[in-house]
Each structure stands twice: as structure tokens, then as C-alpha cells.
Design a protein around this motif. Sequence first.
Motif, PDB file in Angstrom:
ATOM      1  N   ARG A 119       0.815  -1.221   0.000  1.00 58.30           N
ATOM      2  CA  ARG A 119       0.000   0.000   0.000  1.00 58.30           C
ATOM      3  C   ARG A 119       0.847   1.268   0.000  1.00 58.30           C
ATOM      4  N   GLY A 123      -4.761   7.026  -2.613  1.00 54.52           N
ATOM      5  CA  GLY A 123      -4.899   6.283  -1.364  1.00 54.52           C
ATOM      6  C   GLY A 123      -5.892   5.141  -1.485  1.00 54.52           C
ATOM      7  N   GLY A 151      -4.723   1.229  -1.273  1.00 55.11           N
ATOM      8  CA  GLY A 151      -5.278   0.428  -0.182  1.00 55.11           C
ATOM      9  C   GLY A 151      -6.030  -0.794  -0.678  1.00 55.11           C
ATOM     10  N   ASN A 167      -6.992   3.991   4.125  1.00 47.91           N
ATOM     11  CA  ASN A 167      -5.969   4.714   3.367  1.00 47.91           C
ATOM     12  C   ASN A 167      -6.432   6.096   2.955  1.00 47.91           C
ATOM     13  N   LEU A 196      -3.450   8.070   4.384  1.00 45.14           N
ATOM     14  CA  LEU A 196      -2.479   8.596   3.424  1.00 45.14           C
ATOM     15  C   LEU A 196      -2.909   9.916   2.798  1.00 45.14           C
TER      16      LEU A 196
END
Length: 333
Positions: free
Chosen positions: A120, A151, A155, A220, A224
Motif C-alpha cells: 500500500r 490512497g 489500499g 488509506n 495517506l
Amino acid sequence: MSSNTLKQAAEAARSKSSNMSKQGSETVAAVGNDFLHTPFMRAALPFINGGVSGMIATTVIQPVDMVKVRLQLAGEGVATGPKPTPISVAREIIGQGKVLDLYTGLSAGLLRQAVYTTARLGFFDTFMKSLQTRAKDNNTQVGFTERAGAGLAAGGLAAFIGNPADLALIRMQSDGLKPLAERKNYKSVVDAVTSIVRSEGVTALWAGATPTVVRAMSLNLGQLAFFSEAKVQLKAHTAWSSKTQTLTASAIAGFFASFLSLPFDFVKTRLQKQQRGPDGKLPYRSMADCFAKVARQEGLLRFYRGFGTYYVRIAPHAMVTLIVVDYLGWLTK
């Protein structure tokens, strides 16, 4: 030969030796630097750094994850009854065995990070570099929507790849809840995976893959995308040091990651823990069926049971992971 001549010869030898040593170390550094900047290593480093940072974070946070899983499995199918707390769950685990039981499933957790977090963070970094290159060519900036898309994609891909290790982790952590006669007593993640394949088939390793992927995408998105966006905003609007900005951005990312992903994490845990009953049927047919049954039998708030524990598991894990990966990125840039 005079003593002065001997001294001069010795100093010349020392100087020559020092220069050779200095040149040797510079050559080693140059070779190492060149290796880090080969096309293969530039492509691989985001994945390597991501995996290492995730494994370090998991080692720190594993006991909290163990408590979180036991909280989610408590009172299954019942709306009322005793409401366990993180402290009561931890006390029960320790009371039944020993403190190291809080690290049950660590091998599976490390394998999961080696696969899932490697993928990821590696995919996210790769996607972001591509977006930044395109933005630079178009004389624009990478926006939050693009960060969110990177993201979500990173993910989802990583979660599907890492589902077998995630499944093994849940099975190992929930094994202690069964009657003694029914426990598998897995020795390691390899033993857990082998046992699942032998008794349920290879496809069983992807049980709960749908909520795992959805959970990872939402986590995510929170972790992220919000981390990347928070760093940009903090850099633009504060005079804080780089370390303070990274720490603050990771704390913000941890909260959004927890809030967005907990319901899916809850359902994922229930689906991965379930096994066929005497009638051969599974308690839940799908992610949607699990959501519907839990909401009806246990109430909507059950999806957020243990939010504090989950946040304490997700936020520090996110913070440690993001700080370590940031530092490793700086070391290998």
C-alpha cells in the motif's frame, strides 16, 4: 639517516595511508549511493521502506490490536449483556495465560505488514510520483481528490494481496475464545494458513476479502490522503519544524483513518472469524448480510464499539509508520 628524515618519511607514510583510507570510504559511499539510485532500487525503495515501517509499528501496537479484536467479537448476536472494556479484556487475556499472550498472532501481523503495508505504501508513493510528474508538466498542483484516489487505489490493491495473512491473524487472535476442545492452538502464521487451506480450501484464505478491501480503502483515504494533505497545509500555513509537521499530520491522519474504517474493520473481523455451524451454514452470508444482522440484533452503535481502543491502535500505528517511512525516505533519497 637522520632522525628528521625518519620523521618526514613516517609522516609521509601516514598522510598517504590517510588519503587512501579517505578515498576508499568515499568510493564505498559512492558505490552505495549509486546502488540506491539504480532504476530498480528507486522503484523498490518505496515498497521496502513501507514494509519496514509497517513491521516496526505492528511490533509496537500488537497488544492493542489483540484487545481490539476481542472487543469486536464479544457479545456476538446479543444487544444486551455485559459490556467489556479494553482493561477488562486485557486483564482476562493475561489472567488466562501470560502477558506474552497479548502478542498472539504477531507472526501473522508481521507477515501482513510485510505484504500489505509494503504494497500500500509502495503503490501510494508510486502513484503520487506519477501524479506529481504530471502536475509539474501541466504547471499545476496535486489536489486532495487526486491524493484520495491514490490512497483508495493503493489500499484496495494491497488489501486483496494481503488478505490471507490478515485472515490468519484474526483466526489466531480469536482462537482463545473457543472451548479448549475446539481450539486449533496455531503454532505460527504458517501453521494457521496451512490448517485453513487443509480444512477449508485455498479460496477460504480470501474470506472477508470484500470488507477487507473496503476497510483498507477507507483507512488509506483517511491515513495517506489526509496525511499528505495535512503536511501540505501545515507547511503552507505554519512555521513549525519538519518533525512537528510530520507528527501533527500523522495524528490528524490517524483520527480520520479510525473514524472512516472502523465499521468495515468490525465487519471484516466478524466475517474472518466465522466458521460453519453443525448445519453447515455460516452465520453471515456476505458483508451486507453482516451489516444488516449486527444492526438489527446488536444496534448501530455496535459498529463503533471500542472506538477508543481502535484509535489507540490505528493512530499510533499510523504515526509510527508514517514517521519511520518519512525518515527512511530521507535516508535513501
